[in-house]
Structure formats: structure tokens, C-alpha cells
Write an enzyme that holds these catalytic residues in place. Structure first.
Site, PDB file in Angstrom:
ATOM      1  N   VAL A  32       0.820  -1.208   0.000  1.00  0.00           N
ATOM      2  CA  VAL A  32       0.000   0.000   0.000  1.00  0.00           C
ATOM      3  C   VAL A  32       0.857   1.263   0.000  1.00  0.00           C
ATOM      4  O   VAL A  32       0.587   2.220  -0.728  1.00  0.00           O
ATOM      5  CB  VAL A  32      -0.942  -0.003   1.224  1.00  0.00           C
ATOM      6  N   VAL A  33       1.904   1.289   0.828  1.00  0.00           N
ATOM      7  CA  VAL A  33       2.774   2.469   0.885  1.00  0.00           C
ATOM      8  C   VAL A  33       3.452   2.687  -0.461  1.00  0.00           C
ATOM      9  O   VAL A  33       3.533   3.808  -0.964  1.00  0.00           O
ATOM     10  CB  VAL A  33       3.814   2.329   2.009  1.00  0.00           C
ATOM     11  N   PRO A  53       8.909  -8.636  -5.185  1.00  0.00           N
ATOM     12  CA  PRO A  53       8.500  -9.987  -5.580  1.00  0.00           C
ATOM     13  C   PRO A  53       7.018 -10.075  -5.916  1.00  0.00           C
ATOM     14  O   PRO A  53       6.605 -10.838  -6.787  1.00  0.00           O
ATOM     15  CB  PRO A  53       8.835 -10.836  -4.341  1.00  0.00           C
ATOM     16  N   ASP A 114       9.054   5.493   6.895  1.00  0.00           N
ATOM     17  CA  ASP A 114       8.989   5.305   8.350  1.00  0.00           C
ATOM     18  C   ASP A 114      10.354   5.196   9.022  1.00  0.00           C
ATOM     19  O   ASP A 114      10.445   4.761  10.173  1.00  0.00           O
ATOM     20  CB  ASP A 114       8.149   4.071   8.703  1.00  0.00           C
TER      21      ASP A 114
END
Length: 498
Positions: A32-33, A53, A114
Site C-alpha cells: 500500500v505504501v 517480488p 517510516d
């Protein structure tokens, strides 16, 4: 001595707009990020390569549309050979550190999701409208709060800000082409500054090719851009002084109109109304009402008639309200009308209304969702383009199905429900004239509803609600009585209350 404004707590950053058009942005990760990073890079016209992958559905879609290049494997150092920027979006902290080290050795700017201490730059909370970009940074201290601040700033912008910037860009280019001499740069800058500072943003957004030609002539003739008596404004030049408001009338009760809708009706010079607008709502209108003349098989002609009248009144400088039942954007063709009037040079203001798909059942005691009973709602239309019946999905016990404009085709709808595996004893309700003084709910099941409606009749407009949520608030004794064939047709609640 020069005073320093650096944050004493650390984390200072310099805000820049990074030009990545036609440059290669390498994104490591497929979740998602990573999808969010891909979206941002594509929006900036970058060439995007993803190394992972596996990919989530959004990224798989972009690969299928040839929007991005995908290497189906883990990161390799050779991936950096063609990268101008690298973004990592993986859960493996050690691997992110390794990628960052490789990037720094090659002086490639890198962001690791992050892991702030490893980043050369951060992503900010951004608002984009055409060429306008507004970015809010908290130096990675409070990203969630940055989103809130960004929303508040964006909400305060004048309508059409992005379009205004695009039009000023067109004018600026034309002026530079007409007067390219370097020694005249100060004159160009001063003239455009006066225009940008004086004219309302909404007015700049409505500039068209003729207006830009007039402004270019004014520049060449050395006219003051702040003198509206010498430079035709968009309204005076095109005659488009009118204002168009697309208003949702809601479900029928005038008290359920939004405050904004009520104000728009009071300020209107003329209201172009759908045929099904209830009299109680029309009674609030103090100006001329022009009603769509819809007849069977002539919906297109009626729509064109409303378009014609609307453009005529707008050209006269009138305040025009286009009043539509329910919410304009829920099976109301509101999007089509926005596109049509925009093509004619008018940007409608949209005032949403309460859609009958959700509010109608609610007014009649049917919550379309209920914990433990229904966790999703699907809204369909029974009057699709070319008269097609809706595509009924397979039965799901926790779904409420709401079918608009469909009661006249009830037998066909019930047949489709049976073919899709809906149980014959599944509750089904007909909600009629929701929000009006004569609203009525007729309840039955997939098996019994056709016979019930044949007995009690139908009072349009109405909608069909299918699912276990139909009876979740109903009295059990009344429900049992209603399902008794001997009282078939007696349960027609004219108030909507059980």
C-alpha cells in the site's frame, strides 16, 4: 549577526519543489505504501520502476496499463544504475538501511518509509489542483496533523484556483512571445503582478481564449490591467455574468433540505426543476419555475430543453438553480450536467442533497446497515441506459440491496433476485414517496411482494430494499401477522413507523 531560525529540537528542512518529469524514480516494495509513492511519482510525470517480488492489486493494474515498469524480484544494487531517485517502502529495516547506504555512496537522493533518520527528504501532505501544489510539513513530527492542516488550507482557497493559475500561465507565455526582450522583463512582471493582485481568482479562472487575446492587446497597448473599464473582464466580454447552482432537493420534505440548498432557492432568478420535485419543495420557490417536460421515450429531448433554457438564462446574467430530486450525483445525471455547462463556459456550484437510497429507507424505519445483520449496502438503478435491467450480484446475507427507479419492473427484479440465489423468504420492502406526507412502506418477501403490490397498488416514486435489515426494527408480532397469507396486503404502513 545573522539570526538562525533553525528548529532547536532538530529536524529542520528546506521545502523545495523537485522536478522529476521524465526522470526515473525507483520504488522498492509492492504494498500500500509503495502504491502511494507510485501515485505521487506518476502525478509528477516521472518514469517509475518498481522492484518487488509481489504487487498489490493497484500496482498490478498499473503494470497492466503500462504505467510502470516492474521487476519481479528483490532489490539488486544494479537497479540503481538508472535511478534518479529511490523510494523504499518495505518492512525490512536492515534491507532499507542497505539500500540507503548504496544510494548515498552514489549520491542518489533516497527516502526510506517510516525511517526518518535515513531520509534525504520527506513526503509532505499535499493538495494539488492543476499546477497549484500546496505542501504542509511538520518535519515528520506529526504527519496526521499535517493532513488536517492541509485540508483546512485547501478548503479556504477560492473556487477555481488551479484553473486561474493555468490561465495566467497561458497569458504569461503569450506575453513573453509577443515581448521577448530581456530588458522588458520588469515591465512584464509588473503588469502581470497587477493583474494577479487585482482580479478575483474566480474571474481569472473563467478567462477564455478571447479574454486572453484582449489582455494581450491591453499589455501591448500599455493599458493598466487594473482598469476594468478599459479591459473587458470575462463576464463583460462573454456575457457570462450568470451563476449556475446544481441543487439536490433531497427526498421530499422541505425541512430536510440543506441550509445551503434553501439559500440557493431563495436567491435564484429562475429554477429549472425535475418533474418529480414535490410540491412542498416547489412551494418554497419565489421566482419562475421551469419544469422538465419529460414524457415516455423523450428523456433526451427534455434534457436538451433544460440545457437550452439554462444557457439562455445564464447568458442574460441570471442566477440559475438546476433543481434535481435526491442527490444530483446519485443516479441523477448531475455529472453529465456539470460537464455540459462547463463546456458552455459555466462552472456549476454543486449543493448535494439527501439521496433516497439511504435516507428513504431510514425515514421508513429501515436502517440499511445494522451491526450483526448488514455490514454493506449496494445501490442499483432499475432504469439504466437503453432500458437495461440492473445486474444483480450473487446473494450475500450481510448485504442490503437498494434498487432505485425499479418498482414498475418489480416482477422482472424479483425474477433476477431468484436467478441470483436470493432466498424466497428474504425480507423485501417497497418504500414509496419517502419524506412526503403520504410516504408508505409495503413489506413482504421475495416470494410475496409481487402479490402484495398487486393488491395494494403502487404510489410512485418508490424504491426496493432487499435484505435482512428490512425487518430489523419492525415489531415481531406485526411481522408474523404480515407474513401470514390470510392477511396478505394489509401491512402497508403510510407513516413509515412500525
Amino acid at each position: 549577526m545573522t539570526e538562525s531560525f533553525r528548529d532547536p529540537q532538530g529536524g529542520g528542512s528546506l521545502i523545495l519543489a523537485w522536478q522529476v518529469k521524465n526522470k526515473t524514480v525507483l520504488i522498492v516494495g509492492g504494498g500500500v505504501v509503495a502504491a502511494g509513492r507510485v501515485f505521487n511519482a506518476l502525478e509528477a510525470d516521472a518514469r517509475v520502476t518498481v522492484v518487488a517480488p509481489e504487487l498489490n492489486p493497484e500496482l498490478q493494474y498499473r503494470v497492466g496499463k503500462s504505467q510502470i515498469t516492474w521487476h519481479q524480484r528483490s532489490f539488486q544494487t544494479s537497479d540503481l544504475d538508472t535511478a534518479d531517485m529511490v523510494l523504499t517502502a518495505i518492512d525490512d529495516h536492515a534491507e532499507s538501511q542497505r539500500i540507503v547506504s548504496e544510494c548515498k555512496a552514489r549520491r542518489i537522493p533516497v527516502n526510506a518509509a517510516d525511517i526518518n533518520d535515513l531520509c534525504d527528504f520527506w513526503f509532505m501532505s499535499t493538495h494539488r489542483d492543476h499546477s497549484v501544489q500546496i505542501a504542509v510539513s511538520t518535519n515528520s513530527k506529526a504527519p496526521r496533523l499535517a493532513n488536517r492542516i492541509r485540508r483546512q488550507i485547501a478548503a479556504a482557497l477560492p473556487r477555481g484556483t488551479g484553473k486561474a493559475v493555468e490561465q495566467i500561465g497561458r497569458l504569461r507565455k503569450r506575453i513573453r512571445e509577443a515581448d521577448p526582450e530581456p530588458q522588458n522583463s520588469k515591465r512584464r512582471m509588473t503588469w502581470l503582478t497587477q493583474l494577479c493582485d487585482y482580479w478575483p481568482v474566480e474571474q481569472l479562472a473563467r478567462l477564455d481564449s478571447d479574454n486572453i487575446d484582449s489582455l494581450l492587446d491591453a499589455y501591448i497597448d500599455n493599458k493598466d490591467p487594473t482598469s476594468s473599464s478599459r479591459i473587458p473582464s470575462p463576464e463583460l466580454r462573454t456575457g457570462s455574468q450568470g451563476k449556475l447552482v446544481l441543487v439536490g432537493a433531497g427526498v421530499g420534505d422541505p425541512e430536510l433540505l440543506t441550509v445551503r440548498a434553501h439559500r440557493a432557492l431563495k436567491e435564484a432568478d429562475i429554477v429549472l426543476a425535475d418533474k418529480l420535485i414535490p410540491e412542498a419543495v416547489l412551494g418554497l420557490i419565489e421566482c419562475e419555475i421551469y419544469t422538465a417536460r419529460k414524457f415516455p421515450g423523450a428523456a433526451t429531448e427534455a434534457q436538451e430543453d433544460l440545457y437550452r433554457r439554462g444557457v439562455e438564462e445564464l447568458a442574460k446574467g441570471k442566477n440559475v438553480v438546476r433543481l434535481k430530486q435526491g442527490d444530483p450525483f446519485v443516479y441523477g445525471r448531475g455529472g453529465e450536467e456539470v460537464l455540459y455547462f462547463r463546456k458552455c463556459g459555466y462552472e456549476p456550484e454543486v449543493v448535494p442533497g439527501l439521496t433516497s437510497a439511504i435516507t428513504g429507507p431510514g425515514l421508513c424505519g429501515i436502517p440499511v446497515t445494522h451491526r450483526g445483520v448488514a455490514d454493506q449496502v449496494l445501490v442499483l438503478s432499475g432504469a439504466n441506459r437503453h432500458g437495461d435491467l440492473p445486474s444483480i450480484p450473487e446473494f450475500l446475507a450481510t448485504r442490503t440491496l437498494v434498487i432505485l427507479m425499479s418498482v414498475k419492473r418489480l416482477k422482472d427484479i424479483v425474477g433476477l433476485l431468484g436467478s441470483a440465489g436470493y432466498p424466497q423468504d428474504l425480507p423485501l420492502a417497497i418504500v414509496e414517496r419517502a419524506g412526503c406526507s403520504d410516504q408508505r412502506t409495503v413489506r413482504g418477501t421475495v416470494q410475496t411482494i409481487v402479490g402484495i403490490i398487486e393488491r395494494v397498488g403502487h404510489n410512485p416514486p418508490g424504491l426496493i430494499v432487499v435484505g435482512h435489515a428490512v425487518n430489523v426494527l419492525s415489531d415481531k408480532a406485526i411481522e408474523d401477522r404480515f407474513l401470514d397469507a390470510s392477511t396478505l396486503g394489509l401491512y402497508a404502513d403510510e407513516t413509515g413507523r412500525q
